[in-house]
Motif scaffolding. Structure first.
Motif, PDB file in Angstrom:
ATOM      1  N   HIS A  16      24.788 -10.949 -35.492  1.00 54.71           N
ATOM      2  CA  HIS A  16      24.886 -10.199 -34.235  1.00 54.71           C
ATOM      3  C   HIS A  16      25.564 -11.074 -33.188  1.00 54.71           C
ATOM      4  O   HIS A  16      24.912 -11.785 -32.425  1.00 54.71           O
ATOM      5  CB  HIS A  16      23.474  -9.766 -33.782  1.00 54.71           C
ATOM      6  CG  HIS A  16      23.464  -8.820 -32.634  1.00 54.71           C
ATOM      7  ND1 HIS A  16      22.427  -7.936 -32.401  1.00 54.71           N
ATOM      8  CD2 HIS A  16      24.363  -8.598 -31.643  1.00 54.71           C
ATOM      9  CE1 HIS A  16      22.695  -7.220 -31.317  1.00 54.71           C
ATOM     10  NE2 HIS A  16      23.858  -7.617 -30.834  1.00 54.71           N
ATOM     11  N   HIS A  18      29.120 -10.545 -30.668  1.00 54.44           N
ATOM     12  CA  HIS A  18      30.305  -9.772 -30.273  1.00 54.44           C
ATOM     13  C   HIS A  18      31.407 -10.774 -29.967  1.00 54.44           C
ATOM     14  O   HIS A  18      31.229 -11.629 -29.089  1.00 54.44           O
ATOM     15  CB  HIS A  18      30.000  -8.927 -29.028  1.00 54.44           C
ATOM     16  CG  HIS A  18      28.841  -7.988 -29.216  1.00 54.44           C
ATOM     17  ND1 HIS A  18      28.999  -6.649 -29.522  1.00 54.44           N
ATOM     18  CD2 HIS A  18      27.493  -8.192 -29.166  1.00 54.44           C
ATOM     19  CE1 HIS A  18      27.812  -6.079 -29.643  1.00 54.44           C
ATOM     20  NE2 HIS A  18      26.877  -6.985 -29.430  1.00 54.44           N
ATOM     21  N   HIS A 204      23.049  -0.861 -32.766  1.00 56.42           N
ATOM     22  CA  HIS A 204      22.125  -1.398 -31.771  1.00 56.42           C
ATOM     23  C   HIS A 204      21.045  -0.335 -31.521  1.00 56.42           C
ATOM     24  O   HIS A 204      21.379   0.840 -31.292  1.00 56.42           O
ATOM     25  CB  HIS A 204      22.844  -1.672 -30.455  1.00 56.42           C
ATOM     26  CG  HIS A 204      23.688  -2.915 -30.451  1.00 56.42           C
ATOM     27  ND1 HIS A 204      24.613  -3.193 -31.422  1.00 56.42           N
ATOM     28  CD2 HIS A 204      23.735  -3.959 -29.568  1.00 56.42           C
ATOM     29  CE1 HIS A 204      25.199  -4.357 -31.138  1.00 56.42           C
ATOM     30  NE2 HIS A 204      24.691  -4.853 -30.023  1.00 56.42           N
TER      31      HIS A 204
HETATM   32 ZN    ZN Z   1      24.821  -6.833 -29.187  1.00 57.95          ZN
END
Ligand code: ZN
Ligand code: ADE
Length: 334
Positions: A16, A18, A204
């Motif tokens: 996880h 970005h 998410h």
């Molecule tokens: Zn995230």
């Protein structure tokens, strides 16, 4: 100090992060200058002022407002490459062995940047990380849930060649959670399951939304992983469900603290998950914005929970087991 070295050496996997969330002030301002990007008037003008904003987010939306402006400095394939390559180098120095990285193409396409520019730049960094750092990588394309589902379908169509060539390996769902529940994106996930059945599905859920966002992501989107999942603890049935199905949660401790999902990392339901047998991994989410990469997140958990060596080994093993890699690679890491 002993524990620091142990956590550094522990074979870590990240599920996880970005890539746009690895853009810190030290790269953001030079890229803005290099690409002649006029940041909005309200945008902080100096590294210190920007850092002050990063240290004082009110909630998820307050962060996202800055995050989408921040990524507007990314223009060329080389910009995307540089960003991701800097992340892989930092994560490698932290003892990372496998990375499943998110990216948000809609945040670029709406500014006139092509899918090709974004994917090629990120892929180049992934390939270099595999070749030079020994990190295995996966790219997970996320849909922005504040945009219409049709926009999501259009984005999936644009990405089709990259899915077919095995250059993108997953589909995720991110951005503002509460006003945009998972059921809005059922069609997007059904399309992926039908046309690209090998692709990893994740979303998410349960960061700001309640347990029903997690149930609905599992039931309607058919995801096999939940990103964040903190609010699962409010529903004992859900905890049992996650344990029975061994659905991994990708926990982001420093993010949860900075976005005020919890007031203290000690509030995270880590002991409850361990006791119930819910697998989870520890991740950095948007490390440049939340003040720490993967090892910092491990250390933040350790400083609040004081876990023993065997518990840490279990957490690392669950991270390997929950990774989207062949068994042979899992065997190497276990
Ligand atoms: Zn995230
Ligand atoms: N986009 C980047 N980071 C995010 C997060 N933590 N939650 C939702 N959307 C995001």
């Amino acid at each position: 100090p002993e524990m620091h070295q142990f956590l550094h050496e522990l074979p870590k996997c990240e599920h996880h992060v970005h890539l746009e969330g690895t853009l810190g002030p030290e790269l953001l301002f030079p890229l803005a200058a290099r690409n002649n990007i006029q940041l909005p008037d309200h945008f902080p003008k100096t590294v210190d002022d920007l850092q002050y904003k990063y240290d004082n987010f009110k909630d998820l939306q307050d962060f996202l407002d800055l995050y989408y402006v921040g990524m507007s400095v990314l223009i060329t394939e080389d910009d995307f490459f540089e960003l991701a390559w800097a992340y892989f180098r930092k994560a490698h120095a932290d003892g990372l062995h496998h990375a499943e990285t998110f990216f948000d193409p809609q945040g670029h396409i709406e500014r006139g940047i092509s899918m090709e520019t974004v994917v090629k730049g990120f892929r180049k960094a992934c390939d270099k990380a595999e070749a030079e750092l020994g990190i295995t990588t996966k790219l997970i394309m996320c849909l922005l849930r504040h945009l219409p589902s049709q926009d999501g379908l259009d984005t999936i169509a644009l990405a089709k060649p990259y899915y077919e060539q095995g250059l993108i390996h997953g589909l995720g769902l991110d951005s503002s959670e509460k006003p945009f529940p998972p059921e809005l994106f059922k069609e997007c996930y059904e399309h992926m399951a039908k046309h690209h059945p090998e692709v990893l599905l994740t979303a998410h859920a349960g960061e700001e939304g309640g347990p029903e966002y997690i149930h609905n992501s599992l039931d309607l989107l058919k995801v096999t992983r939940i990103d964040h999942g903190v609010n699962s603890i409010k529903d004992p049935q859900l905890i049992k469900r996650l344990a029975d199905s061994q659905t991994m949660l990708s926990l982001c401790p420093m993010s949860n603290l900075k976005l005020r999902v919890v007031q203290d990392i000690a509030e995270l339901p880590i002991r409850e998950w361990i006791e119930a047998g819910v697998p989870f991994s520890i991740n950095s989410d948007d490390p440049a914005y939340f003040g720490g990469y993967i090892l910092d997140n491990y250390l933040a958990v350790q400083s609040k929970f004081g876990l023993d060596v065997s518990t840490w080994k279990l957490i690392a093993q669950n991270g390997v087991k929950g990774s989207y890699i062949p068994q042979s690679r899992k065997d190497e890491l276990l």
